[in-house]
Design a protein around this motif. Structure first.
Motif, mmCIF file in Angstrom:
data_model
loop_
_atom_site.group_PDB
_atom_site.id
_atom_site.type_symbol
_atom_site.label_atom_id
_atom_site.label_comp_id
_atom_site.label_asym_id
_atom_site.label_seq_id
_atom_site.Cartn_x
_atom_site.Cartn_y
_atom_site.Cartn_z
ATOM 1 N N ASP A 26 17.289 24.788 -31.098
ATOM 2 C CA ASP A 26 18.576 25.265 -30.582
ATOM 3 C C ASP A 26 19.726 24.794 -31.469
ATOM 4 O OD1 ASP A 26 17.185 26.502 -28.562
ATOM 5 O OD2 ASP A 26 17.900 25.184 -26.969
ATOM 6 N N ALA A 27 19.602 23.614 -32.057
ATOM 7 C CA ALA A 27 20.628 23.133 -32.982
ATOM 8 C C ALA A 27 20.700 24.038 -34.208
ATOM 9 C CB ALA A 27 20.345 21.693 -33.391
ATOM 10 N N TRP A 28 19.562 24.559 -34.649
ATOM 11 C CA TRP A 28 19.559 25.525 -35.756
ATOM 12 C C TRP A 28 20.287 26.793 -35.333
ATOM 13 C CZ3 TRP A 28 13.574 25.522 -36.816
ATOM 14 C CH2 TRP A 28 13.200 24.320 -37.437
ATOM 15 N N LEU A 50 22.184 14.528 -30.619
ATOM 16 C CA LEU A 50 21.933 15.940 -30.922
ATOM 17 C C LEU A 50 21.796 16.740 -29.635
ATOM 18 C CD1 LEU A 50 21.401 18.175 -32.997
ATOM 19 C CD2 LEU A 50 18.975 17.508 -32.943
ATOM 20 N N TYR A 51 21.078 16.185 -28.655
ATOM 21 C CA TYR A 51 20.917 16.856 -27.368
ATOM 22 C C TYR A 51 22.277 17.156 -26.737
ATOM 23 C CZ TYR A 51 20.312 17.392 -22.370
ATOM 24 O OH TYR A 51 20.404 17.846 -21.081
ATOM 25 N N ALA A 56 26.275 21.051 -25.024
ATOM 26 C CA ALA A 56 27.655 21.551 -25.018
ATOM 27 C C ALA A 56 27.741 22.955 -25.618
ATOM 28 C CB ALA A 56 28.565 20.587 -25.776
ATOM 29 N N ALA A 57 26.937 23.221 -26.645
ATOM 30 C CA ALA A 57 26.946 24.551 -27.261
ATOM 31 C C ALA A 57 26.407 25.618 -26.304
ATOM 32 C CB ALA A 57 26.120 24.537 -28.552
ATOM 33 N N TRP A 58 25.482 25.253 -25.446
ATOM 34 C CA TRP A 58 24.907 26.190 -24.483
ATOM 35 C C TRP A 58 25.829 26.450 -23.292
ATOM 36 C CZ3 TRP A 58 21.409 29.756 -24.527
ATOM 37 C CH2 TRP A 58 20.294 29.657 -25.354
ATOM 38 N N GLU A 59 26.693 25.504 -22.961
ATOM 39 C CA GLU A 59 27.511 25.611 -21.745
ATOM 40 C C GLU A 59 28.269 26.934 -21.597
ATOM 41 O OE1 GLU A 59 29.673 21.850 -21.526
ATOM 42 O OE2 GLU A 59 28.485 21.415 -19.740
ATOM 43 N N PRO A 60 28.937 27.446 -22.627
ATOM 44 C CA PRO A 60 29.672 28.713 -22.437
ATOM 45 C C PRO A 60 28.767 29.899 -22.068
ATOM 46 C CG PRO A 60 30.336 27.647 -24.491
ATOM 47 C CD PRO A 60 29.151 26.895 -23.960
ATOM 48 N N LYS A 75 19.049 35.372 -33.339
ATOM 49 C CA LYS A 75 18.515 34.151 -33.945
ATOM 50 C C LYS A 75 17.568 33.454 -32.974
ATOM 51 C CE LYS A 75 21.168 31.436 -36.541
ATOM 52 N NZ LYS A 75 22.341 30.639 -36.976
ATOM 53 N N HIS A 76 17.983 33.381 -31.700
ATOM 54 C CA HIS A 76 17.162 32.742 -30.678
ATOM 55 C C HIS A 76 15.818 33.447 -30.582
ATOM 56 C CE1 HIS A 76 15.719 31.798 -26.616
ATOM 57 N NE2 HIS A 76 16.378 30.655 -26.753
#
Length: 100
Positions: A26-28, A50-51, A56-60, A75-76
């Motif tokens: 997911d970081a990628w 990193l987690y 935080a990136a997933w929250e929106p 990408k996912h």
């Protein structure tokens, strides 16, 4: 007492479809890490950091791939399809084991 270090997504169990492997993948996807970073040798504090960034990136997007913008969703799909194929080729069975 020895500190446990992450083996790296390329050496992780189940083709990297573990909790830590998913964090790296997911970081990628979100561009937090370059796709070449496996996180091999990272300690638990660094993985926790990193987690938190990935969370935080997933929250929106309510932590749902279906809510990602098209470029991130593609990408996912690509990263996870590759991981699932590699895991299956190495003997992974998506059915839960009794220990899971």
């Amino acid at each position: 007492m020895t500190q446990q270090l992450y083996v790296g997504i390329d050496k992780d169990a189940k083709g990297g479809l573990t909790h830590l492997g998913r964090i790296v993948r997911d970081a990628w996807i979100f561009g937090i890490l370059p796709g070449s970073e496996t996180c091999e040798g990272w300690d638990s504090a660094r993985m926790q950091n990193l987690y938190e960034k990935v969370y935080a990136a997933w929250e929106p997007y309510a932590h749902l791939p279906s809510k990602l913008p098209e470029n991130l969703r593609e990408k996912h799909e690509q990263y996870y399809a590759q991981a699932i194929e590699a895991a299956r080729n190495s003997g992974w069975n998506p059915e839960l084991d009794k220990d899971e």
